[in-house]
Design a protein around this motif. Sequence first.
Motif, PDB file in Angstrom:
ATOM      1  N   LEU A   1      52.130  63.881  52.400  1.00 43.52           N
ATOM      2  CA  LEU A   1      50.684  63.666  52.313  1.00 43.52           C
ATOM      3  C   LEU A   1      50.420  63.005  50.970  1.00 43.52           C
ATOM      4  CD1 LEU A   1      47.828  64.153  53.515  1.00 43.52           C
ATOM      5  CD2 LEU A   1      47.759  66.263  52.174  1.00 43.52           C
ATOM      6  N   ARG A   2      50.042  61.726  51.023  1.00 39.23           N
ATOM      7  CA  ARG A   2      49.821  60.971  49.793  1.00 39.23           C
ATOM      8  C   ARG A   2      48.326  60.970  49.456  1.00 39.23           C
ATOM      9  NH1 ARG A   2      53.311  55.485  50.132  1.00 39.23           N
ATOM     10  NH2 ARG A   2      53.046  55.634  47.861  1.00 39.23           N
ATOM     11  N   MET A   3      48.003  61.172  48.191  1.00 40.92           N
ATOM     12  CA  MET A   3      46.617  61.292  47.748  1.00 40.92           C
ATOM     13  C   MET A   3      46.266  60.142  46.810  1.00 40.92           C
ATOM     14  SD  MET A   3      46.716  65.409  47.012  1.00 40.92           S
ATOM     15  CE  MET A   3      48.217  65.305  46.048  1.00 40.92           C
ATOM     16  N   TYR A   4      45.138  59.491  47.082  1.00 41.93           N
ATOM     17  CA  TYR A   4      44.744  58.299  46.329  1.00 41.93           C
ATOM     18  C   TYR A   4      43.319  58.443  45.805  1.00 41.93           C
ATOM     19  CZ  TYR A   4      48.725  55.977  48.554  1.00 41.93           C
ATOM     20  OH  TYR A   4      49.982  55.636  48.991  1.00 41.93           O
ATOM     21  N   LEU A   5      43.049  57.691  44.736  1.00 43.85           N
ATOM     22  CA  LEU A   5      41.691  57.561  44.203  1.00 43.85           C
ATOM     23  C   LEU A   5      41.246  56.121  44.379  1.00 43.85           C
ATOM     24  CD1 LEU A   5      39.208  58.501  42.593  1.00 43.85           C
ATOM     25  CD2 LEU A   5      40.465  57.934  40.496  1.00 43.85           C
ATOM     26  N   LEU A   6      40.125  55.944  45.077  1.00 40.43           N
ATOM     27  CA  LEU A   6      39.520  54.618  45.251  1.00 40.43           C
ATOM     28  C   LEU A   6      38.402  54.459  44.233  1.00 40.43           C
ATOM     29  CD1 LEU A   6      38.957  51.975  46.919  1.00 40.43           C
ATOM     30  CD2 LEU A   6      37.348  53.362  48.254  1.00 40.43           C
ATOM     31  N   ILE A   7      38.439  53.374  43.460  1.00 36.50           N
ATOM     32  CA  ILE A   7      37.390  53.058  42.486  1.00 36.50           C
ATOM     33  C   ILE A   7      36.781  51.727  42.905  1.00 36.50           C
ATOM     34  CG2 ILE A   7      36.833  52.639  40.073  1.00 36.50           C
ATOM     35  CD1 ILE A   7      39.320  54.235  39.332  1.00 36.50           C
ATOM     36  N   ALA A   8      35.485  51.737  43.193  1.00 35.68           N
ATOM     37  CA  ALA A   8      34.802  50.521  43.654  1.00 35.68           C
ATOM     38  C   ALA A   8      33.708  50.152  42.671  1.00 35.68           C
ATOM     39  CB  ALA A   8      34.221  50.731  45.045  1.00 35.68           C
ATOM     40  N   GLY A   9      33.674  48.886  42.280  1.00 32.28           N
ATOM     41  CA  GLY A   9      32.627  48.376  41.390  1.00 32.28           C
ATOM     42  C   GLY A   9      31.798  47.341  42.122  1.00 32.28           C
ATOM     43  N   MET A  10      30.478  47.453  42.021  1.00 31.11           N
ATOM     44  CA  MET A  10      29.574  46.542  42.721  1.00 31.11           C
ATOM     45  C   MET A  10      28.523  46.018  41.748  1.00 31.11           C
ATOM     46  SD  MET A  10      29.002  48.849  46.147  1.00 31.11           S
ATOM     47  CE  MET A  10      30.382  49.350  47.180  1.00 31.11           C
ATOM     48  N   GLU A  11      28.171  44.745  41.892  1.00 32.05           N
ATOM     49  CA  GLU A  11      27.135  44.124  41.067  1.00 32.05           C
ATOM     50  C   GLU A  11      26.399  43.090  41.897  1.00 32.05           C
ATOM     51  OE1 GLU A  11      26.561  41.865  36.753  1.00 32.05           O
ATOM     52  OE2 GLU A  11      28.550  42.512  37.421  1.00 32.05           O
ATOM     53  N   LYS A  12      25.108  43.020  41.691  1.00 28.87           N
ATOM     54  CA  LYS A  12      24.283  42.077  42.448  1.00 28.87           C
ATOM     55  C   LYS A  12      24.794  40.646  42.289  1.00 28.87           C
ATOM     56  CE  LYS A  12      19.702  44.144  42.931  1.00 28.87           C
ATOM     57  NZ  LYS A  12      18.264  43.987  42.601  1.00 28.87           N
ATOM     58  N   GLY A  13      24.896  39.956  43.419  1.00 29.64           N
ATOM     59  CA  GLY A  13      25.306  38.561  43.396  1.00 29.64           C
ATOM     60  C   GLY A  13      26.801  38.332  43.416  1.00 29.64           C
ATOM     61  N   TYR A  14      27.600  39.410  43.417  1.00 23.23           N
ATOM     62  CA  TYR A  14      29.050  39.266  43.382  1.00 23.23           C
ATOM     63  C   TYR A  14      29.691  40.099  44.498  1.00 23.23           C
ATOM     64  CZ  TYR A  14      28.258  37.390  38.705  1.00 23.23           C
ATOM     65  OH  TYR A  14      27.810  36.638  37.645  1.00 23.23           O
ATOM     66  N   GLN A  15      30.868  39.642  44.906  1.00 21.36           N
ATOM     67  CA  GLN A  15      31.661  40.395  45.868  1.00 21.36           C
ATOM     68  C   GLN A  15      32.137  41.697  45.216  1.00 21.36           C
ATOM     69  OE1 GLN A  15      32.495  39.189  49.056  1.00 21.36           O
ATOM     70  NE2 GLN A  15      33.625  41.034  49.594  1.00 21.36           N
ATOM     71  N   ALA A  16      32.023  42.798  45.950  1.00 23.72           N
ATOM     72  CA  ALA A  16      32.473  44.085  45.409  1.00 23.72           C
ATOM     73  C   ALA A  16      33.979  44.065  45.196  1.00 23.72           C
ATOM     74  CB  ALA A  16      32.094  45.212  46.362  1.00 23.72           C
ATOM     75  N   SER A  17      34.422  44.711  44.162  1.00 23.19           N
ATOM     76  CA  SER A  17      35.858  44.816  43.876  1.00 23.19           C
ATOM     77  C   SER A  17      36.263  46.281  43.890  1.00 23.19           C
ATOM     78  CB  SER A  17      36.174  44.198  42.514  1.00 23.19           C
ATOM     79  OG  SER A  17      35.475  44.888  41.486  1.00 23.19           O
ATOM     80  N   SER A  18      37.517  46.519  44.219  1.00 22.67           N
ATOM     81  CA  SER A  18      37.996  47.899  44.285  1.00 22.67           C
ATOM     82  C   SER A  18      39.455  47.963  43.879  1.00 22.67           C
ATOM     83  CB  SER A  18      37.822  48.463  45.699  1.00 22.67           C
ATOM     84  OG  SER A  18      38.619  47.749  46.621  1.00 22.67           O
ATOM     85  N   SER A  19      39.866  49.138  43.442  1.00 19.81           N
ATOM     86  CA  SER A  19      41.262  49.378  43.110  1.00 19.81           C
ATOM     87  C   SER A  19      41.636  50.772  43.596  1.00 19.81           C
ATOM     88  CB  SER A  19      41.499  49.261  41.602  1.00 19.81           C
ATOM     89  OG  SER A  19      40.722  50.218  40.908  1.00 19.81           O
TER      90      SER A  19
END
Length: 421
Positions: free
Chosen positions: A101-119
């Motif tokens: 069972l692998r456990m991950y943390l998703l971090i998502a950054g969003m800003e108006k006018g830009y494509q959302a990015s995540s890691s």
Amino acid sequence: MKPRNKFEQAVIAQSKHLRPITKTQTQWAFRECIEHYAYRLPKGKSTCMDCGHSWQMIEPTEHCTCPQCGAGLEVITTRARKLKQRQYFTVLNTSGGYQVLRMYLLIAGMEKGYQASSSVMEIGQYWWDERGRQSIVAVQRTMGHYIDSFAYYSPMAIRRDSEAYRFVARCPLCPEVKLSDTLKRNGFEGKYYDIAPTSLIPALLTDSRAETLLKAGRTEHLRYFLSRPRNWDAYWPAYKITLRRGYDITDIALWCDYVDMLRRLGKDAHNAHFVCPEDLLQAHDTAQRKLQAQREKEAEAQRRQKAIENEERFQALKAPFFGIAFTDGTIEVRVLECVEEYLEEGKALHHCVFTNEYHLKEQSLILSARIEGKRIETIEVSLETMKVIQCRGLQNKNPEYHDRIIDLVHRNIKQIQSRVA
């Protein structure tokens, strides 16, 4: 922490062969594990925080669909421009004969006018072999105000199990799962049924009872027993009877309480007649009433035994006052002359003259006021002041004869006073 045995050495060696998370799993986590918003200005200009597309929304609404990327969005009226979200998720996989069972943390950054990015960052892994042995490979947990205080850039190593890792393990599970042959054979299909995976998976690997309940579709009962593992052994013999009879237990907690009461009542908890009642709620209530009656009977026996033990001391204290009695023609007042009478007085008038051991108070004398043999009130007289301290009727309330009884006692107080002298 260094591996302490061959099992942990094998696990840490096998963990190095795990493949990175796939693009499909990352996309699923971004879509399903975080919130998706459309930020709307007061005049109607709205922006999808996923793709950055803007459009005019004339009428405000709670939810909408982005015309550019088709994402379902929750509409929030705000002037904010940025948003950052964090969410844990898990992936169930196999490696080298182990269930992982692998456990991950998703971090998502969003800003108006830009494509959302995540890691995505891996937090840790639970490893189980076919015999249910468990080991954890994870980053280090640090001291902090939050349960998920991790040193994210510490090396993956063998760690001790803790509430922090168990918390992350219960986070959303990616539907793309790979299961070991043993778990498949035992009926597991990748669904947790609101049971902690750190409890469910080892149970399915080591306990045939968990396999039985899962295959029978009794997942609610499985969840109940896994949350109370100490009780499982006690209830299982009776529970197997319900399985053989095909008996539907509508409320597992109520049924377990019912079985406990059967045992206290001396009933056979291995008899289908008792453990498979037609109406569980009614049978539970009936057993509860019988048990309450049994407890009251036992308590009564204990009180009587205590009365017998105190009788000799009571006689030594109050014998000089025995025989005192007086009446005004209607009300008869007399001294209680044995501990048994104190018990009956308290039981009849529902007060504490016996339970608070008034019969053992040296400077107190208890009298009973009656009309035609029926108890009306209990009077306590101080042997120091020769006055009525208190006078209690049924349930400590004053009857209509209250003042008359007190006056009668005071008019005859010389009888008590003479015995003291």
